[in-house]
Design an enzyme around this catalytic site. Structure first.
Site, PDB file in Angstrom:
ATOM      1  N   LYS A   1      -2.351 -17.630  -1.267  1.00  0.00           N
ATOM      2  CA  LYS A   1      -1.170 -16.723  -0.570  1.00  0.00           C
ATOM      3  C   LYS A   1      -2.341 -16.666   0.817  1.00  0.00           C
ATOM      4  O   LYS A   1      -2.921 -17.762   0.889  1.00  0.00           O
ATOM      5  CB  LYS A   1      -3.259 -15.598  -1.224  1.00  0.00           C
ATOM      6  CG  LYS A   1      -2.729 -14.362  -0.544  1.00  0.00           C
ATOM      7  CD  LYS A   1      -2.025 -13.427  -1.719  1.00  0.00           C
ATOM      8  CE  LYS A   1      -1.090 -11.977  -1.267  1.00  0.00           C
ATOM      9  NZ  LYS A   1      -0.717 -11.839  -2.429  1.00  0.00           N
TER      10      LYS A   1
ATOM     11  N   GLY B   1       1.805   8.784  -7.917  1.00  0.00           N
ATOM     12  CA  GLY B   1       2.393   7.516  -6.540  1.00  0.00           C
ATOM     13  C   GLY B   1       3.804   7.583  -6.968  1.00  0.00           C
ATOM     14  O   GLY B   1       4.349   6.397  -7.427  1.00  0.00           O
ATOM     15  N   VAL B   2       4.158   8.299  -6.277  1.00  0.00           N
ATOM     16  CA  VAL B   2       5.980   7.653  -6.482  1.00  0.00           C
ATOM     17  C   VAL B   2       6.583   7.133  -4.661  1.00  0.00           C
ATOM     18  O   VAL B   2       7.066   8.013  -4.196  1.00  0.00           O
ATOM     19  CB  VAL B   2       6.640   8.852  -6.860  1.00  0.00           C
ATOM     20  CG1 VAL B   2       6.344   9.524  -8.435  1.00  0.00           C
ATOM     21  CG2 VAL B   2       6.478  10.097  -6.048  1.00  0.00           C
ATOM     22  N   GLY B   3       5.894   5.919  -4.930  1.00  0.00           N
ATOM     23  CA  GLY B   3       6.486   5.769  -3.237  1.00  0.00           C
ATOM     24  C   GLY B   3       7.966   4.865  -4.441  1.00  0.00           C
ATOM     25  O   GLY B   3       8.321   5.202  -5.475  1.00  0.00           O
ATOM     26  N   ASN B   4       8.368   3.562  -3.037  1.00  0.00           N
ATOM     27  CA  ASN B   4       9.402   2.388  -3.590  1.00  0.00           C
ATOM     28  C   ASN B   4       8.692   2.139  -5.703  1.00  0.00           C
ATOM     29  O   ASN B   4      10.620   2.297  -6.273  1.00  0.00           O
ATOM     30  CB  ASN B   4       9.136   1.088  -3.347  1.00  0.00           C
ATOM     31  CG  ASN B   4       8.930   1.588  -1.817  1.00  0.00           C
ATOM     32  OD1 ASN B   4      10.423   2.443  -1.600  1.00  0.00           O
ATOM     33  ND2 ASN B   4       8.986   0.564  -0.854  1.00  0.00           N
ATOM     34  N   VAL B   5       7.889   1.613  -5.684  1.00  0.00           N
ATOM     35  CA  VAL B   5       7.940   1.669  -7.155  1.00  0.00           C
ATOM     36  C   VAL B   5       7.886   3.088  -8.438  1.00  0.00           C
ATOM     37  O   VAL B   5       8.859   3.052  -9.266  1.00  0.00           O
ATOM     38  CB  VAL B   5       6.330   0.431  -7.586  1.00  0.00           C
ATOM     39  CG1 VAL B   5       6.709  -0.010  -9.327  1.00  0.00           C
ATOM     40  CG2 VAL B   5       7.030  -0.726  -7.244  1.00  0.00           C
TER      41      VAL B   5
HETATM   42  P1  NAD Z   1       4.763   2.621  -1.895  1.00  0.00           P
HETATM   43  O1  NAD Z   1       3.485   2.040  -0.177  1.00  0.00           O
HETATM   44  O2  NAD Z   1       5.612   2.810  -1.283  1.00  0.00           O
HETATM   45  O3  NAD Z   1       4.442   3.336  -2.463  1.00  0.00           O
HETATM   46  C1  NAD Z   1       2.582   4.919  -2.875  1.00  0.00           C
HETATM   47  C2  NAD Z   1       2.736   5.186  -2.767  1.00  0.00           C
HETATM   48  O4  NAD Z   1       1.062   6.088  -3.185  1.00  0.00           O
HETATM   49  C3  NAD Z   1       3.245   6.697  -1.455  1.00  0.00           C
HETATM   50  O5  NAD Z   1       3.830   7.484  -2.489  1.00  0.00           O
HETATM   51  C4  NAD Z   1       1.506   6.984  -0.859  1.00  0.00           C
HETATM   52  O6  NAD Z   1       1.660   8.181  -0.869  1.00  0.00           O
HETATM   53  C5  NAD Z   1       1.341   7.360  -2.580  1.00  0.00           C
HETATM   54  N1  NAD Z   1      -0.439   8.049  -2.850  1.00  0.00           N
HETATM   55  C6  NAD Z   1      -1.011   6.384  -1.786  1.00  0.00           C
HETATM   56  N2  NAD Z   1      -2.536   6.734  -2.629  1.00  0.00           N
HETATM   57  C7  NAD Z   1      -2.733   7.640  -3.109  1.00  0.00           C
HETATM   58  C8  NAD Z   1      -3.293   8.138  -4.082  1.00  0.00           C
HETATM   59  N3  NAD Z   1      -4.695   8.396  -4.280  1.00  0.00           N
HETATM   60  N4  NAD Z   1      -2.330   9.574  -5.351  1.00  0.00           N
HETATM   61  C9  NAD Z   1      -1.635   9.294  -5.320  1.00  0.00           C
HETATM   62  N5  NAD Z   1      -0.650   8.933  -4.523  1.00  0.00           N
HETATM   63  C10 NAD Z   1      -1.007   8.125  -3.449  1.00  0.00           C
HETATM   64  O7  NAD Z   1       4.116   1.137  -2.688  1.00  0.00           O
HETATM   65  P2  NAD Z   1       4.498   0.703  -3.541  1.00  0.00           P
HETATM   66  O8  NAD Z   1       5.864  -0.971  -3.453  1.00  0.00           O
HETATM   67  O9  NAD Z   1       5.294   1.629  -4.359  1.00  0.00           O
HETATM   68  O10 NAD Z   1       3.990  -0.234  -5.269  1.00  0.00           O
HETATM   69  C11 NAD Z   1       3.003   0.709  -5.700  1.00  0.00           C
HETATM   70  C12 NAD Z   1       2.099  -0.112  -6.230  1.00  0.00           C
HETATM   71  O11 NAD Z   1       2.008  -1.195  -7.331  1.00  0.00           O
HETATM   72  C13 NAD Z   1       1.199  -0.502  -5.066  1.00  0.00           C
HETATM   73  O12 NAD Z   1      -0.464  -0.979  -5.813  1.00  0.00           O
HETATM   74  C14 NAD Z   1       1.123  -2.215  -5.018  1.00  0.00           C
HETATM   75  O13 NAD Z   1       0.546  -3.199  -4.515  1.00  0.00           O
HETATM   76  C15 NAD Z   1       1.884  -2.579  -5.936  1.00  0.00           C
HETATM   77  N6  NAD Z   1       3.270  -3.553  -6.691  1.00  0.00           N
HETATM   78  C16 NAD Z   1       4.336  -3.435  -5.534  1.00  0.00           C
HETATM   79  C17 NAD Z   1       4.699  -4.258  -5.936  1.00  0.00           C
HETATM   80  C18 NAD Z   1       6.035  -3.847  -5.859  1.00  0.00           C
HETATM   81  O14 NAD Z   1       7.274  -4.690  -5.543  1.00  0.00           O
HETATM   82  N7  NAD Z   1       6.738  -3.054  -4.265  1.00  0.00           N
HETATM   83  C19 NAD Z   1       5.081  -5.232  -6.789  1.00  0.00           C
HETATM   84  C20 NAD Z   1       3.146  -5.436  -7.387  1.00  0.00           C
HETATM   85  C21 NAD Z   1       3.149  -4.238  -7.629  1.00  0.00           C
END
Ligand code: NAD
Length: 362
Positions: free
Chosen positions: A85, A190-194
């Site tokens: 890292k 949490g409905v972001g990218n994942v």
């Molecule tokens: P993102 O930022 O696109 O989405 C996160 C979502 O969670 C956002 O819409 C945000 O508004 C919402 N959020 C934040 N705080 C919140 C809360 N307290 N309650 C409800 N919703 C809340 O992130 P992502 O890329 O979708 O990743 C989501 C999680 O998965 C993170 O913890 C990330 O570290 C983990 N992760 C992601 C990846 C990846 O490929 N993107 C890989 C491994 C792990």
């Protein structure tokens, strides 16, 4: 540019790290650390974080913990990778300049491929593309072709979501001896990218999905795209569903939320879901099946690994399907050894990267 090795052997998070390097570059203002935890399975891959740490000591603690976590994650994902890292001590909003990013690229290059960097909080694909002009030891930047012929960006989120989908099915199989999603109720926090990509896969497979988010535009987007119901974020944990899927930030499973969980399965993408080891033990004793976060969310790292190998989408999906078998092993070990799935996942990872077949592994 001054690059020197730092002696961390007396640090409480030492954990037999291979090496930690420090870089200071006066002209760009770069002050950064790269930690390489273990190289037994391959070069150390892990993201580059930019964060305004209050002290260098805080940065070292973070980089040691994060790099160790990457060794475990890659071992459990069956990848020929070790763990590493990087952290840059800076505020990404105000201090991220082209010369800083380029200097970081040269720092990565100085390790001759022992460390491969990727995106993390504070860095994005544009930063990595810039770094790639200084070093070839970069992952997660290439556009790729999917099996249906369509093009996709380097964004690993869809692959991460697919891995979580596979992991939810493996958890259902453990609980109900049947992995069908038809009629299964899932609460996605949490409905972001994942979370958004995952919700689509779940709905398509016949599940009934409820979602929550703290960001209204994310909720607007998903309700426009999919047939899901929305619940208040503070109520999502208490829903009487089959699966609770934390896909927001870390620490979702803490002493406040643990007592509220109604679902028999917890399986989601968020990193560092357990606030401490005791949280994993609590879930085990309560009979809740917990899919350890750093096993179920490895779809993304599998995806970026293949970017360096020559991207073949089918091969990537097949590899991600393996998350199901790894989780099945962990669930079985947890039952046999009467211990939390988190602990069993750690043992399984160690048996892989230390090359010792421990009692925990059949
Ligand atoms: P993102 O930022 O696109 O989405 C996160 C979502 O969670 C956002 O819409 C945000 O508004 C919402 N959020 C934040 N705080 C919140 C809360 N307290 N309650 C409800 N919703 C809340 O992130 P992502 O890329 O979708 O990743 C989501 C999680 O998965 C993170 O913890 C990330 O570290 C983990 N992760 C992601 C990846 C990846 O490929 N993107 C890989 C491994 C792990």
């Amino acid at each position: 540019m001054i690059i020197e090795e730092v002696d961390v052997s007396g640090h409480e998070d030492f954990a037999n790290h291979e090496k930690v390097m420090k870089c200071f570059d006066k002209s760009s203002g770069l002050l950064a650390y790269i930690a390489i935890h273990n190289l037994n399975l391959g070069p150390a891959l892990g993201g580059c974080r930019i964060w305004p740490y209050l002290s260098e000591a805080d940065a070292i603690t973070d980089v040691l913990r994060l790099s160790k976590g990457m060794t475990y994650k890659s071992a459990l994902a069956n990848l020929a990778l070790g763990g590493g890292k990087a952290v840059i001590i800076a505020d990404p909003k105000t201090m991220k300049t082209e010369s800083l990013i380029r200097a970081m690229g040269r720092f990565v290059e100085s390790l001759n491929g022992q460390y491969i960097t990727a995106e993390d909080s504070g860095t994005n694909v544009e930063d990595l593309k810039l770094m790639s002009e200084e070093t070839s030891f970069i992952a997660g930047v290439q556009d790729k072709k999917l099996s249906d012929g369509s093009e996709a960006t380097g964004d690993p989120s869809p692959a991460t979501a697919y891995g979580v989908f596979v992991g939810i099915k493996a958890s259902l199989k453990q609980k109900y001896t049947n992995d069908s999603l038809d009629g299964i109720r899932v609460a996605v926090q949490g409905v972001g990218n994942v979370g958004r990509n995952l919700s689509k896969m779940l709905v398509d497979a016949g599940a009934s999905v409820m979602v929550s988010d703290t960001y209204q535009p994310a909720l607007d987007r998903i309700t426009n795209e999919l047939d899901v119901s929305v619940v208040a974020n503070e109520d999502i944990v208490q829903q009487k569903v089959d699966v609770y899927s934390p896909c927001a930030l870390g620490g979702a499973l803490n002493m406040n939320t643990l007592v509220e969980i109604q679902a028999p399965i917890v399986a989601g993408a968020a990193n560092n879901q357990l606030s401490n080891q005791g949280a994993g033990d609590y879930l085990f004793h309560k009979g809740i099946i917990y899919a350890p976060d750093y096993v179920i969310n490895t779809g993304g790292i599998i995806d970026i690994f293949y970017e360096r190998e020559g991207y073949d989408h089918k091969k990537v999906m097949n590899h991600i399907d393996g998350i199901g078998a790894t989780l099945a092993d962990i669930f079985r070990l947890s039952v046999e050894q009467k211990a939390s799935t988190q602990l069993m996942a750690d043992r399984l990872a160690e048996s892989r990267f230390l090359g010792e077949l421990r009692d925990a592994v059949a």
